[in-house]
Design a protein around this motif. Structure first.
Motif, PDB file in Angstrom:
ATOM      1  N   LYS A 175       0.838  -1.225   0.197  1.00 11.49           N
ATOM      2  CA  LYS A 175       0.109  -0.036  -0.065  1.00 11.49           C
ATOM      3  C   LYS A 175       0.889   1.356   0.044  1.00 11.49           C
ATOM      4  O   LYS A 175       1.605   1.350   0.673  1.00 11.49           O
ATOM      5  N   VAL A 176       0.540   1.983  -0.793  1.00 12.28           N
ATOM      6  CA  VAL A 176       1.260   3.386  -0.920  1.00 12.28           C
ATOM      7  C   VAL A 176       0.586   4.505  -0.192  1.00 12.28           C
ATOM      8  O   VAL A 176      -0.594   4.638  -0.617  1.00 12.28           O
ATOM      9  N   GLU A 177       1.166   5.482   0.438  1.00 14.34           N
ATOM     10  CA  GLU A 177       0.529   6.624   0.936  1.00 14.34           C
ATOM     11  C   GLU A 177       0.090   7.660  -0.048  1.00 14.34           C
ATOM     12  O   GLU A 177       1.169   7.851  -0.911  1.00 14.34           O
ATOM     13  N   LEU A 178      -1.072   7.703  -0.206  1.00 18.20           N
ATOM     14  CA  LEU A 178      -1.760   8.716  -1.162  1.00 18.20           C
ATOM     15  C   LEU A 178      -1.838  10.146  -0.610  1.00 18.20           C
ATOM     16  O   LEU A 178      -2.274  10.216   0.413  1.00 18.20           O
ATOM     17  N   LEU A 179      -1.516  11.115  -1.285  1.00 18.64           N
ATOM     18  CA  LEU A 179      -1.613  12.407  -0.608  1.00 18.64           C
ATOM     19  C   LEU A 179      -2.986  13.050  -1.275  1.00 18.64           C
ATOM     20  O   LEU A 179      -3.419  12.923  -2.439  1.00 18.64           O
ATOM     21  N   ASP A 180      -3.688  13.598  -0.129  1.00 24.42           N
ATOM     22  CA  ASP A 180      -5.035  13.816  -0.099  1.00 24.42           C
ATOM     23  C   ASP A 180      -5.335  15.381  -0.865  1.00 24.42           C
ATOM     24  O   ASP A 180      -4.524  16.254  -0.423  1.00 24.42           O
ATOM     25  N   GLU A 209     -10.231  15.704 -11.592  1.00 28.31           N
ATOM     26  CA  GLU A 209     -10.808  17.194 -11.696  1.00 28.31           C
ATOM     27  C   GLU A 209      -9.857  18.201 -11.975  1.00 28.31           C
ATOM     28  O   GLU A 209     -10.014  19.214 -12.383  1.00 28.31           O
ATOM     29  N   LEU A 210      -8.545  17.598 -11.492  1.00 28.16           N
ATOM     30  CA  LEU A 210      -7.188  18.618 -11.801  1.00 28.16           C
ATOM     31  C   LEU A 210      -7.096  18.798 -13.457  1.00 28.16           C
ATOM     32  O   LEU A 210      -7.034  20.045 -13.691  1.00 28.16           O
ATOM     33  N   VAL A 211      -7.483  18.016 -14.086  1.00 28.56           N
ATOM     34  CA  VAL A 211      -7.442  17.995 -15.561  1.00 28.56           C
ATOM     35  C   VAL A 211      -9.067  18.456 -16.243  1.00 28.56           C
ATOM     36  O   VAL A 211      -8.902  19.656 -16.928  1.00 28.56           O
ATOM     37  N   GLN A 212      -9.989  18.340 -15.575  1.00 24.68           N
ATOM     38  CA  GLN A 212     -11.103  18.786 -16.080  1.00 24.68           C
ATOM     39  C   GLN A 212     -11.398  20.304 -15.688  1.00 24.68           C
ATOM     40  O   GLN A 212     -12.020  20.914 -16.522  1.00 24.68           O
ATOM     41  N   LYS A 213     -10.890  20.709 -14.674  1.00 24.18           N
ATOM     42  CA  LYS A 213     -11.198  22.174 -14.298  1.00 24.18           C
ATOM     43  C   LYS A 213      -9.675  22.814 -14.739  1.00 24.18           C
ATOM     44  O   LYS A 213      -9.497  24.034 -14.530  1.00 24.18           O
ATOM     45  N   LYS A 214      -8.823  22.254 -15.463  1.00 18.19           N
ATOM     46  CA  LYS A 214      -7.668  22.953 -16.267  1.00 18.19           C
ATOM     47  C   LYS A 214      -6.765  23.529 -15.133  1.00 18.19           C
ATOM     48  O   LYS A 214      -6.054  24.513 -15.353  1.00 18.19           O
ATOM     49  N   ILE A 269       1.443  12.275 -11.555  1.00 24.13           N
ATOM     50  CA  ILE A 269       0.913  12.385  -9.994  1.00 24.13           C
ATOM     51  C   ILE A 269      -0.254  11.622  -9.740  1.00 24.13           C
ATOM     52  O   ILE A 269      -0.470  11.131  -8.778  1.00 24.13           O
ATOM     53  N   LYS A 270      -0.916  10.820 -10.908  1.00 23.14           N
ATOM     54  CA  LYS A 270      -2.149  10.290 -10.649  1.00 23.14           C
ATOM     55  C   LYS A 270      -2.208   9.110  -9.649  1.00 23.14           C
ATOM     56  O   LYS A 270      -3.204   8.955  -9.057  1.00 23.14           O
ATOM     57  N   ASP A 271      -1.004   8.509  -9.722  1.00 26.92           N
ATOM     58  CA  ASP A 271      -0.855   7.325  -8.779  1.00 26.92           C
ATOM     59  C   ASP A 271      -0.391   7.751  -7.589  1.00 26.92           C
ATOM     60  O   ASP A 271      -0.283   6.966  -6.516  1.00 26.92           O
ATOM     61  N   LYS A 272      -0.375   9.189  -7.133  1.00 27.17           N
ATOM     62  CA  LYS A 272       0.311   9.375  -5.886  1.00 27.17           C
ATOM     63  C   LYS A 272      -0.616  10.278  -4.999  1.00 27.17           C
ATOM     64  O   LYS A 272      -0.639  10.456  -3.927  1.00 27.17           O
TER      65      LYS A 272
END
Length: 130
Positions: A66-71, A105-110, A120-123
């Motif tokens: 399990k990898v720590e994900l950044l919220d 939403e990072l890409v959707q909201k540009k 970064i999507k896996d992090k």
């Protein structure tokens, strides 16, 4: 007439018997003919690398996978800047665009470009308040 029915049933039974036995007969020679010399040695190159990653993670068992994900919704600006491809401008834009329902939403909201998001999507994760 009775002879014809008996012959038909016998032929059908033999055909089904041959069909059921055909796959097992076809696979038996392949398994037996495989020479043992083509098998990978017990100490392959993959085994040491797998053991090297477990101690480096500092945990054992299922937790090490399990990898720590950044919220994205609660991370600090400094933590966001530590992500690859995210600098001061992108981290400030991420904080300004909060809250996020999903990380895409990072890409959707540009907020960030697609190439940066792919890095970064896996992090990252976008946790929702409950």
């Amino acid at each position: 007439m009775r002879y014809f029915k008996l012959a038909t049933l016998t032929a059908a039974a033999l055909s089904l018997g041959m069909l059921a036995a055909a796959p097992s007969m076809a696979q038996a020679p392949q398994a037996a003919s495989a020479p043992a010399s083509k098998m990978a040695p017990a100490d392959s190159k993959m085994a040491p690398s797998a053991t090297k990653t477990s101690p480096a993670a500092g945990t054992t068992g299922a937790a090490s996978a399990k990898v720590e994900l950044l919220d994205l919704n609660s991370a600090s600006v400094e933590a966001l800047e530590a992500l690859p491809g995210i600098g001061k401008a992108y981290s400030a834009a991420i904080v300004k665009g909060r809250p996020y329902k999903g990380k895409d939403e990072l890409v959707q909201k540009k907020i960030v470009p697609e190439k940066t998001y792919d890095g970064i999507k896996d992090k990252v994760i976008a946790k929702q308040k409950s």
